[in-house]
Design an enzyme around this catalytic site. Structure first.
Site, PDB file in Angstrom:
ATOM      1  CG  ASP A  13      26.562 -25.383 -16.208  1.00  0.00           C
ATOM      2  OD1 ASP A  13      27.322 -24.182 -16.213  1.00  0.00           O
ATOM      3  OD2 ASP A  13      26.919 -26.499 -16.712  1.00  0.00           O
ATOM      4  CE  LYS A  16      29.358 -21.863 -10.787  1.00  0.00           C
ATOM      5  NZ  LYS A  16      28.380 -22.875 -11.420  1.00  0.00           N
ATOM      6  N   GLY A  40      31.179 -20.837 -17.514  1.00  0.00           N
ATOM      7  CA  GLY A  40      30.265 -20.191 -18.416  1.00  0.00           C
ATOM      8  C   GLY A  40      29.131 -19.529 -17.457  1.00  0.00           C
ATOM      9  CG  HIS A  41      29.618 -17.834 -14.253  1.00  0.00           C
ATOM     10  ND1 HIS A  41      30.343 -17.621 -13.252  1.00  0.00           N
ATOM     11  CD2 HIS A  41      30.009 -19.283 -14.301  1.00  0.00           C
ATOM     12  CE1 HIS A  41      30.986 -18.694 -12.554  1.00  0.00           C
ATOM     13  NE2 HIS A  41      30.767 -19.653 -13.332  1.00  0.00           N
ATOM     14  NE  ARG A 142      57.011 -27.990  -7.713  1.00  0.00           N
ATOM     15  CZ  ARG A 142      57.564 -29.002  -7.349  1.00  0.00           C
ATOM     16  NH1 ARG A 142      58.333 -28.606  -5.935  1.00  0.00           N
ATOM     17  NH2 ARG A 142      57.550 -30.190  -7.599  1.00  0.00           N
ATOM     18  CD  GLN A 224      35.315 -24.388 -13.089  1.00  0.00           C
ATOM     19  OE1 GLN A 224      35.974 -23.949 -12.510  1.00  0.00           O
ATOM     20  NE2 GLN A 224      34.915 -23.894 -14.261  1.00  0.00           N
ATOM     21  CB  THR A 239      37.293 -28.525 -12.761  1.00  0.00           C
ATOM     22  OG1 THR A 239      38.257 -27.842 -13.783  1.00  0.00           O
ATOM     23  CG2 THR A 239      37.162 -28.161 -11.471  1.00  0.00           C
ATOM     24  CG  ASP A 333      11.749 -20.835 -13.910  1.00  0.00           C
ATOM     25  OD1 ASP A 333      12.612 -21.123 -12.914  1.00  0.00           O
ATOM     26  OD2 ASP A 333      11.897 -20.850 -14.900  1.00  0.00           O
TER      27      ASP A 333
HETATM   28  P1  GDP Z   1      26.547 -20.863 -13.687  1.00  0.00           P
HETATM   29  O1  GDP Z   1      27.712 -21.238 -14.493  1.00  0.00           O
HETATM   30  O2  GDP Z   1      26.399 -21.324 -12.351  1.00  0.00           O
HETATM   31  O3  GDP Z   1      26.739 -19.246 -13.290  1.00  0.00           O
HETATM   32  O4  GDP Z   1      25.092 -21.113 -14.590  1.00  0.00           O
HETATM   33  P2  GDP Z   1      24.953 -20.865 -16.119  1.00  0.00           P
HETATM   34  O5  GDP Z   1      24.931 -19.479 -16.556  1.00  0.00           O
HETATM   35  O6  GDP Z   1      26.037 -21.989 -16.858  1.00  0.00           O
HETATM   36  O7  GDP Z   1      23.575 -21.840 -16.485  1.00  0.00           O
HETATM   37  C1  GDP Z   1      22.523 -21.435 -15.754  1.00  0.00           C
HETATM   38  C2  GDP Z   1      21.407 -20.981 -16.761  1.00  0.00           C
HETATM   39  O8  GDP Z   1      20.032 -21.119 -16.061  1.00  0.00           O
HETATM   40  C3  GDP Z   1      21.720 -19.665 -17.484  1.00  0.00           C
HETATM   41  O9  GDP Z   1      20.850 -19.973 -18.767  1.00  0.00           O
HETATM   42  C4  GDP Z   1      20.708 -18.670 -16.750  1.00  0.00           C
HETATM   43  O10 GDP Z   1      20.034 -17.698 -17.312  1.00  0.00           O
HETATM   44  C5  GDP Z   1      19.568 -19.564 -16.043  1.00  0.00           C
HETATM   45  N1  GDP Z   1      18.921 -19.323 -15.020  1.00  0.00           N
HETATM   46  C6  GDP Z   1      19.519 -19.046 -13.837  1.00  0.00           C
HETATM   47  N2  GDP Z   1      18.574 -18.759 -12.733  1.00  0.00           N
HETATM   48  C7  GDP Z   1      17.435 -19.337 -13.442  1.00  0.00           C
HETATM   49  C8  GDP Z   1      15.992 -19.334 -13.150  1.00  0.00           C
HETATM   50  O11 GDP Z   1      15.876 -19.325 -11.625  1.00  0.00           O
HETATM   51  N3  GDP Z   1      15.190 -19.895 -13.794  1.00  0.00           N
HETATM   52  C9  GDP Z   1      15.441 -20.209 -15.143  1.00  0.00           C
HETATM   53  N4  GDP Z   1      14.513 -20.722 -15.965  1.00  0.00           N
HETATM   54  N5  GDP Z   1      16.629 -19.866 -15.503  1.00  0.00           N
HETATM   55  C10 GDP Z   1      17.523 -19.523 -14.787  1.00  0.00           C
HETATM   56  P1  IMO Z   2      30.464 -23.288 -14.220  1.00  0.00           P
HETATM   57  O1  IMO Z   2      31.379 -22.294 -13.712  1.00  0.00           O
HETATM   58  C1  IMO Z   2      29.763 -27.264 -15.635  1.00  0.00           C
HETATM   59  C2  IMO Z   2      33.221 -29.842 -16.335  1.00  0.00           C
HETATM   60  C3  IMO Z   2      33.382 -30.481 -17.647  1.00  0.00           C
HETATM   61  C4  IMO Z   2      33.985 -31.774 -17.257  1.00  0.00           C
HETATM   62  C5  IMO Z   2      34.856 -31.370 -16.080  1.00  0.00           C
HETATM   63  C6  IMO Z   2      36.441 -31.129 -16.320  1.00  0.00           C
HETATM   64  O2  IMO Z   2      29.835 -22.635 -15.603  1.00  0.00           O
HETATM   65  O3  IMO Z   2      29.378 -23.843 -13.536  1.00  0.00           O
HETATM   66  P2  IMO Z   2      37.656 -28.997 -17.334  1.00  0.00           P
HETATM   67  O4  IMO Z   2      37.561 -28.374 -18.758  1.00  0.00           O
HETATM   68  O5  IMO Z   2      37.271 -28.159 -16.206  1.00  0.00           O
HETATM   69  O6  IMO Z   2      39.041 -29.902 -17.256  1.00  0.00           O
HETATM   70  O7  IMO Z   2      36.488 -30.240 -17.362  1.00  0.00           O
HETATM   71  O8  IMO Z   2      34.165 -30.234 -15.470  1.00  0.00           O
HETATM   72  N1  IMO Z   2      33.101 -28.319 -16.284  1.00  0.00           N
HETATM   73  C7  IMO Z   2      31.962 -27.880 -15.965  1.00  0.00           C
HETATM   74  N2  IMO Z   2      30.697 -28.244 -15.910  1.00  0.00           N
HETATM   75  N3  IMO Z   2      29.910 -25.953 -15.367  1.00  0.00           N
HETATM   76  C8  IMO Z   2      31.377 -25.613 -15.555  1.00  0.00           C
HETATM   77  O9  IMO Z   2      31.526 -24.407 -15.171  1.00  0.00           O
HETATM   78  C9  IMO Z   2      32.315 -26.534 -15.615  1.00  0.00           C
HETATM   79  N4  IMO Z   2      33.545 -26.180 -15.931  1.00  0.00           N
HETATM   80  C10 IMO Z   2      34.103 -27.571 -16.282  1.00  0.00           C
HETATM   81  O10 IMO Z   2      32.453 -30.555 -18.351  1.00  0.00           O
HETATM   82  O11 IMO Z   2      33.021 -32.629 -17.218  1.00  0.00           O
HETATM   83 MG    MG Z   3      28.008 -22.326 -16.334  1.00  0.00          MG
END
Ligand code: GDP
Ligand code: IMO
Ligand code: MG
Length: 426
Positions: A13, A16, A40-41, A142, A224, A239, A333
């Site tokens: 999170d 990415k 979740g991106h 497998r 991840q 994971t 920010d």
């Molecule tokens: P990912 O899994 O690495 O793609 O990240 P997520 O989307 O799960 O979580 C990142 C959160 O931060 C999302 O809600 C983005 O919209 C938000 N975000 C990304 N870059 C920035 C930033 O520079 N500033 C702020 N305030 N939010 C950001």
């Molecule tokens: P993105 O791509 C944050 C965490 C879960 C748990 C561990 C194992 O959005 O950054 P799993 O379901 O993969 O077997 O869970 O990994 N986890 C993440 N945490 N961002 C993710 O994806 C994650 N995908 C898995 O919370 O701790």
């Molecule tokens: Mg995410």
């Protein structure tokens, strides 16, 4: 043409999705190489938010070929819902390519995920319960079923029976219950899902190489993050795949020679969802501030993320593990209102200053952060696009991160929007 990878450097999170979307403007293809719908991106374009779990983050551009590589584990029901969600927004999904070698997630993988977590009691990992671990376990055992198995109903049926028989005792299912489940899965996968996904099934390895050979710029999108990596993360709180840069080689079918620009995405502080050690974790008002101002709730599961200060010990390790060439910093920010900001520079382990992430899990669990403290900037930076316009204190924080991580920061996110970033090297 060189390719670029986007890799998470913390516990996920980091943002990415935002930077993959930004980079995709200059690319021709975006490839997901591991993970599944545990990811979740989030992309925010013109104020509209799109959250993606399986489809690569370049999908919003018409010119991008989005590829779901062989290393991904795919829940077809989720993929179809995601396609429907995007098409309802007017985003064409015709260009999606789904590897015939990607493994499928079945409902019984999700049931097993819940059973295994239940068995662990208070030692549970806090998985996303998406069936990721059990699907990768089947792959390693497998007995996994791949996308291309759907194309031959007889093979699909045979493999499904083998897989279900194995799970019968684990899931304590009676044989008549299992027979019903087999019928229902055959029907759902062959009659409902296959007609929807057949147009996307492709030899993605050939596609990726044909693109590279034609001089196209390919972007690999990690899901991840480094410290959720099954080999290099905080095992067992990880994971079941390899999000680190090396994972792109296996999960997309390219050799390391192709991976040239390796961008580590790092949040300006740290978050983690689920259980596991977290040396710089905060349990105070500042931790709550990160949650509230940074909206630190899972994109995917809605869980509150744990928060803490930036940990440069872990980042230095991530630089090594991924051969990072640069860091893209996000969410600077979110720190705008703080009086002082801290960076974990080293650990205190049994009274000793330790600069490197210990390999010994017991040592890591004992690690206490040693902080460098800097003044906050107390200024709204969310509208800044020029590095010169950043307040001095914010510049000092970014420079301290660069010094402690040992590589340049190229971009700085100052808000969720596609245009909210600073080119720090300009
Ligand atoms: P990912 O899994 O690495 O793609 O990240 P997520 O989307 O799960 O979580 C990142 C959160 O931060 C999302 O809600 C983005 O919209 C938000 N975000 C990304 N870059 C920035 C930033 O520079 N500033 C702020 N305030 N939010 C950001
Ligand atoms: P993105 O791509 C944050 C965490 C879960 C748990 C561990 C194992 O959005 O950054 P799993 O379901 O993969 O077997 O869970 O990994 N986890 C993440 N945490 N961002 C993710 O994806 C994650 N995908 C898995 O919370 O701790
Ligand atoms: Mg995410």
């Amino acid at each position: 043409m060189p390719s670029t990878i986007v890799v998470g450097t913390q516990w996920g999170d980091e943002g990415k999705g935002k930077f993959t979307d930004l980079f995709a403007k200059e690319m021709q293809m975006v490839v997901r190489y591991q993970g599944g719908h545990n990811a979740g991106h989030t992309l925010v374009v013109n104020g509209e938010t799109t959250a993606l779990q399986l489809i690569p983050s370049g999908i919003l551009y018409d010119h991008i070929v989005p590829v779901i590589g062989n290393g991904v584990v795919v829940d077809l029901g989720v993929l179809i819902k995601e396609i429907d969600m995007l098409e309802a927004k007017g985003v064409s999904c015709d260009r999606i390519k789904l590897s015939g070698n990607a493994h499928l997630i079945f409902p019984y993988h999700q049931e097993l995920d819940a059973v295994f977590e239940g068995d662990l009691g208070d030692k549970k990992l806090g998985t996303t319960k998406r069936g990721i671990g059990p699907a990768y376990a089947d792959k390693a055992n497998r007995v996994g079923i791949r996308v291309q198995d759907l194309l031959d109903p007889k093979i699909f049926h045979e493999k499904l029976l083998i897989s279900l028989n194995q799970k019968e005792s684990l899931l304590e299912k009676a044989s008549d219950e299992q027979a019903l489940e087999t019928e229902s899965l055959l029907n759902t996968f062959l009659e409902e899902y296959l007609p929807r996904v057949r147009p996307y099934i492709a030899d993605t390895i050939d596609l990726v190489h044909t693109a590279l050979e034609a001089g196209e710029h390919v972007l690999f999108e990690g899901a991840q993050a480094t410290f959720l990596d099954i080999d290099h993360g905080t095992y067992p709180f990880v994971t079941s795949s390899n999000p680190t840069a090396g994972g792109a080689c296996a999960g997309a079918g390219v050799g390391p020679r192709h991976l040239e620009r390796i961008v580590g995405i790092a949040k300006a502080y740290t978050t983690r969802v689920g259980a596991g050690p977290f040396p710089a974790e905060l349990f105070d008002d500042i931790g709550d501030h990160f949650v509230n101002v940074g909206h630190e709730y899972g994109t995917n599961t809605g869980r509150r993320r744990r928060t803490g200060w930036f940990d440069s010990v872990m980042l230095r390790h991530a630089v090594r593990l991924n051969s990072l060439t640069e860091i893209a910093l996000t969410k600077l920010d979110v720190m705008d209102e703080l009086d002082t900001v801290k960076i974990c520079a080293a650990y205190d382990i049994d009274g000793e200053r330790v600069e490197k992430m210990p390999n010994d899990q017991l040592a890591f669990q004992k690690a206490k952060p040693i902080y460098e403290e800097l003044p906050g900037w107390k200024t709204d930076i969310s509208g800044i696009t020029n590095p010169q316009d950043l307040p001095e204190a914010a510049k000092n924080y970014v420079q301290a991160l660069e010094r402690l991580c040992g590589i340049p920061i190229s971009l700085i996110g100052v808000g969720p929007g596609r245009k909210q970033y600073i080119n720090w090297q300009s």
